[in-house]
Design a protein around this motif. Structure first.
Motif, mmCIF file in Angstrom:
data_model
loop_
_atom_site.group_PDB
_atom_site.id
_atom_site.type_symbol
_atom_site.label_atom_id
_atom_site.label_comp_id
_atom_site.label_asym_id
_atom_site.label_seq_id
_atom_site.Cartn_x
_atom_site.Cartn_y
_atom_site.Cartn_z
ATOM 1 N N SER A 1 -5.100 6.402 -12.593
ATOM 2 C CA SER A 1 -5.971 5.987 -11.325
ATOM 3 C C SER A 1 -5.572 4.608 -10.840
ATOM 4 O O SER A 1 -5.924 4.078 -9.846
ATOM 5 C CB SER A 1 -7.380 6.041 -11.337
ATOM 6 N N TRP A 2 -4.655 3.879 -11.568
ATOM 7 C CA TRP A 2 -4.184 2.597 -11.634
ATOM 8 C C TRP A 2 -3.666 2.253 -10.058
ATOM 9 O O TRP A 2 -3.945 1.269 -9.289
ATOM 10 C CB TRP A 2 -2.987 2.131 -12.488
ATOM 11 N N TRP A 3 -2.668 3.315 -9.613
ATOM 12 C CA TRP A 3 -1.981 3.251 -8.244
ATOM 13 C C TRP A 3 -3.226 3.111 -7.209
ATOM 14 O O TRP A 3 -2.887 2.421 -6.072
ATOM 15 C CB TRP A 3 -1.285 4.260 -7.937
ATOM 16 N N LEU A 4 -4.246 3.877 -7.459
ATOM 17 C CA LEU A 4 -5.352 3.938 -6.243
ATOM 18 C C LEU A 4 -6.210 2.625 -6.335
ATOM 19 O O LEU A 4 -6.496 2.045 -5.191
ATOM 20 C CB LEU A 4 -6.179 5.262 -6.572
ATOM 21 N N VAL B 1 0.762 -1.033 0.131
ATOM 22 C CA VAL B 1 0.043 -0.110 -0.092
ATOM 23 C C VAL B 1 0.911 1.354 -0.095
ATOM 24 O O VAL B 1 0.603 2.219 -0.769
ATOM 25 C CB VAL B 1 -0.952 -0.139 1.206
ATOM 26 N N MET B 2 1.751 1.199 0.879
ATOM 27 C CA MET B 2 2.711 2.382 0.960
ATOM 28 C C MET B 2 3.626 2.563 -0.252
ATOM 29 O O MET B 2 3.614 3.796 -0.842
ATOM 30 C CB MET B 2 3.802 2.360 2.047
ATOM 31 N N ALA B 3 4.128 1.625 -1.059
ATOM 32 C CA ALA B 3 4.656 1.536 -2.366
ATOM 33 C C ALA B 3 3.701 2.213 -3.386
ATOM 34 O O ALA B 3 4.110 3.136 -3.982
ATOM 35 C CB ALA B 3 5.326 0.099 -2.771
ATOM 36 N N LEU B 4 2.444 1.941 -3.443
ATOM 37 C CA LEU B 4 1.546 2.296 -4.417
ATOM 38 C C LEU B 4 1.232 3.607 -4.209
ATOM 39 O O LEU B 4 1.163 4.482 -5.190
ATOM 40 C CB LEU B 4 0.031 1.344 -4.304
ATOM 41 N N LEU B 5 1.116 4.116 -3.014
ATOM 42 C CA LEU B 5 0.752 5.376 -2.715
ATOM 43 C C LEU B 5 2.234 6.415 -3.028
ATOM 44 O O LEU B 5 1.709 7.639 -3.357
ATOM 45 C CB LEU B 5 0.448 5.642 -1.306
ATOM 46 N N ALA B 6 3.254 5.860 -2.730
ATOM 47 C CA ALA B 6 4.444 6.714 -3.004
ATOM 48 C C ALA B 6 4.510 6.820 -4.655
ATOM 49 O O ALA B 6 4.869 7.817 -5.132
ATOM 50 C CB ALA B 6 5.731 5.723 -2.868
ATOM 51 N N PHE C 1 3.522 10.530 -7.552
ATOM 52 C CA PHE C 1 4.370 11.168 -8.834
ATOM 53 C C PHE C 1 3.678 11.179 -10.214
ATOM 54 O O PHE C 1 4.080 11.477 -11.418
ATOM 55 C CB PHE C 1 5.596 10.234 -9.268
ATOM 56 N N VAL C 2 2.232 10.920 -10.110
ATOM 57 C CA VAL C 2 1.316 10.909 -11.357
ATOM 58 C C VAL C 2 0.700 12.339 -11.112
ATOM 59 O O VAL C 2 0.094 12.742 -10.170
ATOM 60 C CB VAL C 2 0.083 9.781 -11.033
ATOM 61 N N GLY C 3 0.559 13.024 -12.085
ATOM 62 C CA GLY C 3 0.054 14.226 -12.158
ATOM 63 C C GLY C 3 -1.277 14.427 -13.078
ATOM 64 O O GLY C 3 -2.075 13.300 -13.015
ATOM 65 N N GLY C 4 -1.556 15.623 -13.710
ATOM 66 C CA GLY C 4 -2.656 15.788 -14.408
ATOM 67 C C GLY C 4 -3.995 15.532 -13.721
ATOM 68 O O GLY C 4 -4.489 16.260 -12.876
ATOM 69 N N GLU C 5 -4.748 14.467 -14.077
ATOM 70 C CA GLU C 5 -6.154 14.331 -13.459
ATOM 71 C C GLU C 5 -6.151 14.153 -11.957
ATOM 72 O O GLU C 5 -7.120 14.269 -11.248
ATOM 73 C CB GLU C 5 -6.722 13.076 -14.069
ATOM 74 N N GLN C 6 -4.896 13.760 -11.570
ATOM 75 C CA GLN C 6 -4.972 13.468 -9.937
ATOM 76 C C GLN C 6 -4.914 14.862 -9.338
ATOM 77 O O GLN C 6 -5.696 14.530 -7.967
ATOM 78 C CB GLN C 6 -3.353 12.868 -9.614
ATOM 79 N N SER C 7 -4.953 15.805 -9.931
ATOM 80 C CA SER C 7 -5.061 17.118 -9.049
ATOM 81 C C SER C 7 -6.560 17.308 -8.554
ATOM 82 O O SER C 7 -6.945 18.110 -7.595
ATOM 83 C CB SER C 7 -4.568 18.285 -9.917
ATOM 84 N N ALA C 8 -7.545 16.615 -9.241
ATOM 85 C CA ALA C 8 -8.945 16.947 -8.906
ATOM 86 C C ALA C 8 -9.329 16.065 -7.711
ATOM 87 O O ALA C 8 -10.353 16.071 -7.232
ATOM 88 C CB ALA C 8 -9.639 16.708 -10.108
ATOM 89 N N LEU C 9 -8.426 15.051 -7.307
ATOM 90 C CA LEU C 9 -8.861 14.179 -6.315
ATOM 91 C C LEU C 9 -9.219 14.872 -4.952
ATOM 92 O O LEU C 9 -9.968 14.263 -4.338
ATOM 93 C CB LEU C 9 -7.511 13.237 -5.993
ATOM 94 N N ASN C 10 -8.682 15.804 -4.635
ATOM 95 C CA ASN C 10 -8.786 16.442 -3.467
ATOM 96 C C ASN C 10 -10.230 17.540 -3.711
ATOM 97 O O ASN C 10 -10.665 18.098 -2.414
ATOM 98 C CB ASN C 10 -7.655 17.544 -2.864
ATOM 99 N N ALA C 11 -10.640 17.425 -4.529
ATOM 100 C CA ALA C 11 -12.003 18.453 -4.810
ATOM 101 C C ALA C 11 -13.167 17.819 -4.988
ATOM 102 O O ALA C 11 -14.339 18.350 -5.056
ATOM 103 C CB ALA C 11 -11.777 19.371 -6.012
#
Length: 237
Positions: free
Chosen positions: A56-59, A22-27, A31-41
Motif C-alpha cells: 500500500s506504500w504507493w497509495l 500522483v500519476m507516477a505513484l498510481l502508475a 504493477f503491485v499485485g497480491g493484496e491489491q486485488s482486494a482494493l475494489n471489494a
C-alpha cells in the motif's frame, strides 16, 4: 522565509509537480499485485488498515500528495481572488474558482466513500429477498436471459419489487441499468439460466456520490467559462 514558502505552496508549478507525482505513484501501484486485488471489494480506508505497507506504500504516497494538492488548490484560489479582485471581469475571476471548488468536492466525495462506502456481491434466485436496516426490502421476482443467434446469452434481466413505507415499486434490473434503493445501488452482473435461474448482483453504497456529481458539474462549468473567456467572449458581469 514564510512568504517564500507560502508563495511556493500557492504556485502553479508546485501543483503541476504534485499532479505528476500522483500519476507516477498510481502508475507504479498498477504493477503491485497480491493484496491489491482486494482494493475494489472494500472501502479504501478499510483496505489501507489491513494491507501491509509493502502493498500500500504507493497509495499512502498518493494520498499525501493529494493532501498537498488540496492545500495548493485552496491557496491558489485565495491568491487569485486577492490579486484579481476589482481588476478582472466577474467570469474571468470566477472561472478558475469553479474548477477549484469542483476538484475539492470530488476529493471530499472520495473521502466520504472511502470511509463510509460499502460493496457486497451475492447470489440470488427467484424469490430472494434483500433486507435493509430501515425495514425496507427488495424481492427478486424473475430472472431471465435473452439468447442470441448462436445460443449464447446477449442480455439478461431481473424483475424486482422494492417495498418501503408500505409502498411497492416494480422495475426491471439489467446490466448498466441499476436500481437505487435507499441510497444503495443494486447492479445485476450475470444470470445463469440452467439448471435453475440464478443471478449475481452487487450492492454498492457510495455516500460521496452526490458530492462527486456536484463537483463534476462545477468543474465542467468552470472549464466552459474559462473557454469562453479565452475565446474573447466572456459573459457580461
Amino acid at each position: 522565509m514564510i512568504r517564500k514558502t507560502y508563495a511556493f505552496l500557492a504556485s502553479l508549478s508546485f501543483g503541476l509537480w504534485l499532479m505528476g507525482g500522483v500519476m507516477a505513484l498510481l502508475a507504479a501501484g498498477s504493477f503491485v499485485g497480491g493484496e491489491q486485488s482486494a482494493l475494489n471489494a472494500m472501502p479504501l480506508f478499510a483496505w489501507l488498515g489491513q494491507a501491509p505497507v509493502a502493498a500500500s506504500w504507493w497509495l499512502w504516497g498518493a494520498l499525501a500528495l493529494l493532501g498537498l494538492l488540496v492545500c495548493n488548490t485552496v491557496l491558489c484560489s485565495v491568491e487569485t481572488l486577492r490579486q484579481g479582485w476589482g481588476e478582472r471581469r466577474l467570469l474571468q475571476l470566477l472561472a478558475p474558482q469553479l474548477m477549484h471548488l469542483g476538484f475539492l468536492l470530488i476529493v471530499l466525495a472520495h473521502l466520504l466513500s472511502a470511509r463510509g462506502g460499502a460493496k457486497e456481491a451475492m447470489q440470488v434466485d427467484q424469490g430472494s429477498v434483500l433486507s435493509f436496516p430501515d425495514g425496507s426490502s427488495v424481492r427478486v421476482t424473475a430472472l431471465a436471459t435473452t439468447p442470441g443467434p448462436m445460443g449464447m446469452p446477449v442480455d439478461f434481466s431481473a424483475g424486482i419489487v422494492a417495498t418501503a413505507g408500505g409502498r411497492q415499486t416494480t422495475t426491471i434490473l439489467r446490466p448498466n441499468h441499476p436500481f437505487f434503493h435507499d441510497g444503495v445501488g443494486i447492479y445485476l452482473k450475470h444470470v445463469e439460466p440452467f439448471p435453475v435461474p440464478v443471478g449475481y448482483v452487487e450492492l454498492h453504497y457510495e455516500p460521496g456520490a452526490g458530492w462527486a456529481l456536484a463537483g463534476a458539474l462545477l468543474f465542467t462549468a468552470g472549464n466552459v467559462a474559462l473557454l469562453a473567456v479565452r475565446r474573447g467572449r466572456p459573459l457580461a458581469g
